[in-house]
Design an enzyme around this catalytic site. Structure first.
Site, mmCIF file in Angstrom:
data_model
loop_
_atom_site.group_PDB
_atom_site.id
_atom_site.type_symbol
_atom_site.label_atom_id
_atom_site.label_comp_id
_atom_site.label_asym_id
_atom_site.label_seq_id
_atom_site.Cartn_x
_atom_site.Cartn_y
_atom_site.Cartn_z
ATOM 1 N N GLY A 173 0.806 -1.219 0.000
ATOM 2 C CA GLY A 173 0.000 0.000 0.000
ATOM 3 C C GLY A 173 0.836 1.264 0.000
ATOM 4 O O GLY A 173 1.990 1.283 0.421
ATOM 5 N N ALA A 175 0.503 3.943 1.783
ATOM 6 C CA ALA A 175 0.808 4.484 3.114
ATOM 7 C C ALA A 175 1.459 3.427 3.998
ATOM 8 O O ALA A 175 1.535 3.557 5.204
ATOM 9 C CB ALA A 175 -0.460 5.005 3.778
ATOM 10 N N CYS A 176 1.928 2.351 3.379
ATOM 11 C CA CYS A 176 2.518 1.250 4.141
ATOM 12 C C CYS A 176 4.029 1.240 3.959
ATOM 13 O O CYS A 176 4.524 1.360 2.839
ATOM 14 C CB CYS A 176 1.938 -0.082 3.677
ATOM 15 S SG CYS A 176 2.349 -1.414 4.800
ATOM 16 N N ILE A 177 4.768 1.088 5.060
ATOM 17 C CA ILE A 177 6.230 1.044 4.952
ATOM 18 C C ILE A 177 6.796 -0.264 5.502
ATOM 19 O O ILE A 177 7.984 -0.373 5.781
ATOM 20 C CB ILE A 177 6.893 2.262 5.661
ATOM 21 C CG1 ILE A 177 6.376 2.421 7.093
ATOM 22 C CG2 ILE A 177 6.664 3.532 4.856
ATOM 23 C CD1 ILE A 177 7.078 3.482 7.897
ATOM 24 N N LYS A 179 7.502 -2.863 3.928
ATOM 25 C CA LYS A 179 8.582 -3.319 3.048
ATOM 26 C C LYS A 179 9.918 -2.680 3.424
ATOM 27 O O LYS A 179 10.957 -3.331 3.362
ATOM 28 C CB LYS A 179 8.222 -3.041 1.579
ATOM 29 C CG LYS A 179 7.734 -1.631 1.278
ATOM 30 C CD LYS A 179 7.157 -1.512 -0.143
ATOM 31 C CE LYS A 179 6.484 -0.170 -0.386
ATOM 32 N NZ LYS A 179 5.160 -0.030 0.222
#
Length: 325
Positions: A173, A175-177, A179
């Site tokens: 996503g 707004a996803c970090i 990773k």
């Protein structure tokens, strides 16, 4: 692993002879849990994407929704309000012990939401399997969606535990970090992960994360998704939660990931970030545009409904669909 690795921007679907006279003839509806919805899209169960009012509007207008779980004490009242309005209730739960109490309270009072999504970042977990079994035990009539996962083994484990659908996507996503913070996830190969998981699935899959254009919805369907969860593209609307901000004459709204500091109110195990998304006007206009684009996709696929998209040929064009721009 011996599988093709690709993401949304690496794929182009190949057209077939059109059999409809107008794209308005194309049927974009999808069935999930015994209900039929207008499009195979569900707004992300995030606090900057969905709230009570939007959920009510979506249900009234034959869209699927999943309410977020960031105001847990309001969930029982939410279900009762939706049922009083003769609408379906679709909620999210976690896996902490307080969530077991909540599920038991619903069962005791015979308050049965039509859909329950067990939603944690790493859904291939004993804790999720235990919660699926518990819900299926005490609320057998609820349709259970479980996630999030990234592998066929995870899909099989959750389905075998009793999940009615699984949600695929770990960290792709906007707004996803996850990773970046952990080194794990489906960022950069989300579409291949959907395909890989769908081949193993016996029940519906919800592709969650990484969708940046309406064409990505059709690509998700092509590779086996029944439903596509969309966050950033459905944030930033007039109705969306969050403040409107004006910067250099441009209008934005706040958008943040579910495991972000903004959401959690503390800086601990943060795997989401806060960002601004362009202000996008009315939600209904965006949803209508998604439907129209999907109708065009169906006409290019040479069919009359979503099934046609699943049979299309495709090419892998490594990161080059934007090369001409």
């Amino acid at each position: 692993m011996g599988m093709e690795i690709f993401d949304y921007e690496d794929i182009q679907l190949i057209p077939n002879k059109c059999v409809i006279n107008s794209r308005s003839e194309a049927d974009t509806t999808v069935e999930l849990g015994g209900r039929r919805f207008k499009i195979p899209v569900v707004p992300a169960n995030m606090a900057t994407v969905i709230n009570d009012e939007i959920a009510k509007w979506l249900a009234t207008n034959d869209y699927f929704y999943i309410m977020h779980r960031f105001a847990p004490e309001t969930r029982r009242a939410f279900i009762e309000t939706m049922h009083a309005a003769q609408l379906y209730a679709s909620i999210s739960v976690g896996v902490k012990s307080s969530e077991y109490d909540f599920i038991d309270d619903l069962a005791t009072n015979q308050i049965v939401p039509e859909y329950i999504t067990i939603d944690i970042a790493h859904g291939h977990a004993d804790s999720v399997i235990a919660m699926i079994k518990h819900i299926k035990d005490v609320l057998p009539d609820s349709f259970v969606i479980a996630g999030n996962v990234a592998t066929p083994a995870a899909v099989r484990d959750l389905e075998n535990a009793g999940a009615d659908a699984t949600k695929v996507g770990v960290g792709p996503g906007k707004a996803c970090i996850t990773k970046v913070k952990t080194g794990f996830g489906t960022g950069g190969w989300q579409l291949a992960a959907v395909r890989w998981c769908a081949k193993a699935a016996r029940k519906p899959i919800i592709a969650d994360g990484g969708v940046r254009t309406n064409g990505d919805i059709a690509k998700s369907i092509r590779f086996g998704a029944t439903m596509v969860m969309i966050g950033s593209m459905l944030a930033g609307h007039q109705e969306s939660p969050g403040n409107i901000l004006k910067i250099d004459g441009k209008t934005y709204k706040q958008y943040y990931g579910s495991a972000s500091e903004t959401q959690k109110g503390e800086h601990k195990n943060v795997e989401g970030k806060q960002m601004l998304v362009p202000y996008r006007g009315r939600l209904v206009d965006t949803l209508n545009e998604m439907q129209e684009d999907l109708q065009s996709s169906i006409s290019y696929a040479g069919g009359r409904d979503l099934k046609a998209i699943t049979k299309c040929d495709y090419v892998v064009v490594k990161n080059s669909i934007y090369n001409g721009d």
